[in-house]
Write a protein that holds these residues in place. Sequence first.
Motif, PDB file in Angstrom:
ATOM      1  N   GLN A   1       0.821  -1.200   0.000  1.00 60.22           N
ATOM      2  CA  GLN A   1       0.000   0.000   0.000  1.00 60.22           C
ATOM      3  C   GLN A   1       0.871   1.273   0.000  1.00 60.22           C
ATOM      4  O   GLN A   1       0.584   2.219  -0.714  1.00 60.22           O
TER       5      GLN A   1
ATOM      6  N   LYS B   1     -11.482  -8.863 -14.663  1.00 56.71           N
ATOM      7  CA  LYS B   1     -11.827  -7.857 -13.652  1.00 56.71           C
ATOM      8  C   LYS B   1     -10.594  -7.063 -13.252  1.00 56.71           C
ATOM      9  O   LYS B   1      -9.524  -7.617 -13.047  1.00 56.71           O
ATOM     10  N   GLY B   2     -10.773  -5.767 -13.110  1.00 57.00           N
ATOM     11  CA  GLY B   2      -9.724  -4.923 -12.565  1.00 57.00           C
ATOM     12  C   GLY B   2      -8.626  -4.570 -13.547  1.00 57.00           C
ATOM     13  O   GLY B   2      -7.626  -3.994 -13.151  1.00 57.00           O
TER      14      GLY B   2
ATOM     15  N   ARG C   1      -4.686  10.379  -9.479  1.00 55.16           N
ATOM     16  CA  ARG C   1      -5.408   9.964  -8.283  1.00 55.16           C
ATOM     17  C   ARG C   1      -6.276   8.727  -8.553  1.00 55.16           C
ATOM     18  O   ARG C   1      -6.328   7.794  -7.753  1.00 55.16           O
TER      19      ARG C   1
ATOM     20  N   ARG D   1      -6.047   5.091  -6.843  1.00 49.89           N
ATOM     21  CA  ARG D   1      -7.186   4.427  -6.199  1.00 49.89           C
ATOM     22  C   ARG D   1      -7.375   3.021  -6.755  1.00 49.89           C
ATOM     23  O   ARG D   1      -7.613   2.066  -6.014  1.00 49.89           O
TER      24      ARG D   1
ATOM     25  N   SER E   1      -4.751   0.814  -5.388  1.00 48.73           N
ATOM     26  CA  SER E   1      -5.052   0.526  -3.990  1.00 48.73           C
ATOM     27  C   SER E   1      -6.153  -0.517  -3.854  1.00 48.73           C
ATOM     28  O   SER E   1      -6.096  -1.406  -3.003  1.00 48.73           O
ATOM     29  N   ASN E   2      -7.157  -0.418  -4.725  1.00 52.01           N
ATOM     30  CA  ASN E   2      -8.223  -1.428  -4.738  1.00 52.01           C
ATOM     31  C   ASN E   2      -7.668  -2.803  -5.076  1.00 52.01           C
ATOM     32  O   ASN E   2      -8.056  -3.802  -4.480  1.00 52.01           O
TER      33      ASN E   2
ATOM     34  N   ALA F   1      -5.889  -4.280  -2.135  1.00 48.52           N
ATOM     35  CA  ALA F   1      -6.794  -4.736  -1.066  1.00 48.52           C
ATOM     36  C   ALA F   1      -7.496  -6.034  -1.423  1.00 48.52           C
ATOM     37  O   ALA F   1      -8.156  -6.645  -0.590  1.00 48.52           O
ATOM     38  N   GLY F   2      -7.336  -6.469  -2.675  1.00 48.93           N
ATOM     39  CA  GLY F   2      -7.923  -7.754  -3.047  1.00 48.93           C
ATOM     40  C   GLY F   2      -9.328  -7.662  -3.601  1.00 48.93           C
ATOM     41  O   GLY F   2     -10.059  -8.651  -3.631  1.00 48.93           O
ATOM     42  N   LEU F   3      -9.690  -6.469  -4.044  1.00 46.62           N
ATOM     43  CA  LEU F   3     -11.053  -6.282  -4.541  1.00 46.62           C
ATOM     44  C   LEU F   3     -11.340  -7.143  -5.766  1.00 46.62           C
ATOM     45  O   LEU F   3     -12.452  -7.620  -5.959  1.00 46.62           O
ATOM     46  N   PHE F   4     -10.349  -7.369  -6.600  1.00 45.36           N
ATOM     47  CA  PHE F   4     -10.585  -8.102  -7.844  1.00 45.36           C
ATOM     48  C   PHE F   4     -10.042  -9.517  -7.792  1.00 45.36           C
ATOM     49  O   PHE F   4     -10.173 -10.260  -8.744  1.00 45.36           O
TER      50      PHE F   4
ATOM     51  N   GLN G   1     -19.171 -10.040 -21.163  1.00 42.41           N
ATOM     52  CA  GLN G   1     -19.360  -8.596 -21.151  1.00 42.41           C
ATOM     53  C   GLN G   1     -19.779  -8.076 -22.512  1.00 42.41           C
ATOM     54  O   GLN G   1     -19.887  -6.874 -22.708  1.00 42.41           O
TER      55      GLN G   1
END
Lengths: 339, 508
Positions: free
Chosen positions: A70, A97-98, A121, A125, A128-129, A132-135, A196
């Motif tokens: 991070q 994804k991502g 920015r 972000r 950072s996502n 954090a393991g969002l994808f 998609q």
Amino acid sequence: MAWHRLMRLLPFRRLSEQGVLGMNRRNISYISSYNPRELYPLVDDKLKTKRLALHHGVTTPELLGVIEYQHDVTRVGTLVEGLDNFCIKPAKGSGGKGILVVSRVEDGVFYRSNGQELSLRDLKRHVSNILAGLFSLSGSPDVAVFEALIEADDSLRDYSFEGVPDVRIIVFRGFPVMAMMRLSCAVSHGKANLHQGAVGVGIDIASGAAVRAVQRNKLVLSHPDTGKDLQSLRIPQWPTLLDLSCACADMTGLGYLGVDLVLDRRRGPMLLELNARPGLTIQLANGAGLLPRLRRIEAFTQVPQMTIAQRVAYVRKHFASVDAQRNSPPQFVPEKCSG
Amino acid sequence: MKTGRGPFYLLVTLLLITGSLLTAYRYAMFDVPWMPGEKRQIWSVEAQVDFIALGEPVKVSLAIPDSQPGFERVGERTASPGYGLAFVENNENNHGRRAEWSIREAQGRQTLYYQVEMLVDPDAAGAETAVEPPISRVRLDGPHATVVNLILERARERSADPYTLTRELIHEFNRQSQSASLLTQMKPRGAWLVDMLHMAGIPAREVQALNLEDGRRRQQVVNLLQVFEGENYQLFDMHSGKPGKQTNQLLWEYYSAPLLDIVGGRNSRLSFSMIEQEVPVNRMLEEGTFPAAQNLLDFSIHSLPLSEQALFKGILLIPVGVLIVSLLRIIVGVRTSGTFMPVLIAMAFIQTSLLTGLVGFILIVAAGLMIRSYLSRLNLLLVARISAVIISVIIMIAAFSVLSYQLGLTEGLKITFFPMIILAWTIERMSILWEEEGPKEVLTQGGGSLMVALFAYLVMSNDVVRHLTFNFLGLQFLFMALVLLIGNYTGYRLLELRRFQPMLGERA
């Protein structure tokens, strides 16, 4: 097994006759039977795949940098400085994804391939996502991979809108069994993922020529954005791609694998990513079921000691598409069902 | 495919057999019915003791019945203001169960009530009533001996077994009225009959029973002759010699002890009234009046304290929900957001009632999505963001509760039954889905989850399902077997029929 008999009774009979591989059978009979769990990280983590590919001399897109922690997110600025285009991917992402593709940079503004403007920015972000393991597949912490953008081969450029077309080849026990090209379009926001809205074009294993094309499970004749006739699609360097897919499968040790390849304008065929749980829509794009081909390969009791060239020759002989071989103007019966 | 499936099918078969056997056992041995609405016949018998108290300490002892062949005692209560009460089981003195009331001082007319509820159950086996009494040795002399021997001899000639002998003895008694009157001058007919049967080596005794008739009041007990043959017995009317019907004769006193014993009172009177009730079995199960488990094999939730039972009622429904989710996902192919989220939502619906639950769920998720879309602009780390969503969900729930309470909608308070962490994750996932795939996918998956939750709710809130899962633990093994079988299903999903439709049209 009992289920097989059941399948012949129900309305599933016609699917069964076509040899369509269903989700449940894919999961039980192929993925969990042929893909040892401990090998998954090799394909689920793009960094590991990259390292493996490097070790085996398989070309992959150029790695620009990795952000692991991070507090390193501030490094994004220096990392992308001076680059005209690049893409950011989560190492453990799935289904596209991502993945953020920046195709143009002007005055500190980053333009995505679909024209959307992003600031530094926004990039931070996103990174950072990713961290954090969002994808990532299971929501576990991840790393962000920066890669050079691939430039589509000239002969394929008109077939795709915004994104780069890639070739998905299903490799079973070292044999390429079915292939399709995925073309991004406006509906799919430049992404080459079929769910998609990207166009999937079935590719004849023998010749690399188009068999037919589908978008959102419906047959299409031409690319929805560029208007290019999809039947004329013929993938250059097809035998090389087949060889490459076999090599990729061999280096992972996975028995049932989806290999995603791209043709770069400058660097030629290269490995984009591997998938241990390849989707089933490839059957729709080819108008053929996977099961007959998989069963044919399964009939070899032991993994045969065949070289890559022998295997490729085998599949080009046995899995050639009837539709594509005619090579005459395609004869479609779109939407009209005889039954 | 490559590994043998033998052990798997063996396991499934074992589970199926175990489950079926346990279920069948519970059905057969405990008479737990398959359907919740099924009713059982219960006799409520009330004994009323009236007496005049003499102004001194009073002790009242009343014989009371216990479970016996044909009847299972499922409840009893008394009404006796001011009296101390104890149920005494005195097997040593062979006095059986007795209710004993006591009071230091009582004056004037007193009324005590004892009420017992007897479940009609053809399989019930009472330990006490079926035990044959010891055979006493009877010593007679003079004319009595001659008469007794004569009657006994005649009866024996015309009979084949204990029951027919009893019948003939009674007939003989009626026929030889002169001899009979000689005997009854000494002791009552019943005592003589018992003596004569004992002389013939047949266990027998006098019992006091009630003839059960719905809505009767001020009934008295009747004396009957109980004659044993092995483990069975039969009741005989001492005057007609007709065998009694056990189905509507309730043995009240069967220890040859006094029916009612009063110290400190006079003019006592004992009368009975009775009514027949049809009671739904599930109500009896809930009230705990149903015959409970007696050993480990009679494994059931009913042996737990009531509060734990209530808890298990919910827990035992989860396998049903899980089974439904497996079915819908594997066989049908519905997509849901979060694998078992629908089950938790369905559980919440059960607590809140469907409409409140649906409205609450949609309200919270919609509001949460709005908050989440703002949070996403704040550029937060994932864990912190989800924590923020959880907190906002809790604030929303609190706000909705207070608001609805102020507006007089107490239904709104039930919103607190929702699993908040799960809701927060649902919001987070849907929000990502929205950003990645657009609102359409959110509606597909959200709608899919809600549909599965609704379906699970409908099944889980079904009375029959609740009754079955709660009362038949064996069913859990069946669920397990089913889930294992579904996990082995390699066939097509129903929705794949539609998905691969373009392939079918062409070369059919």
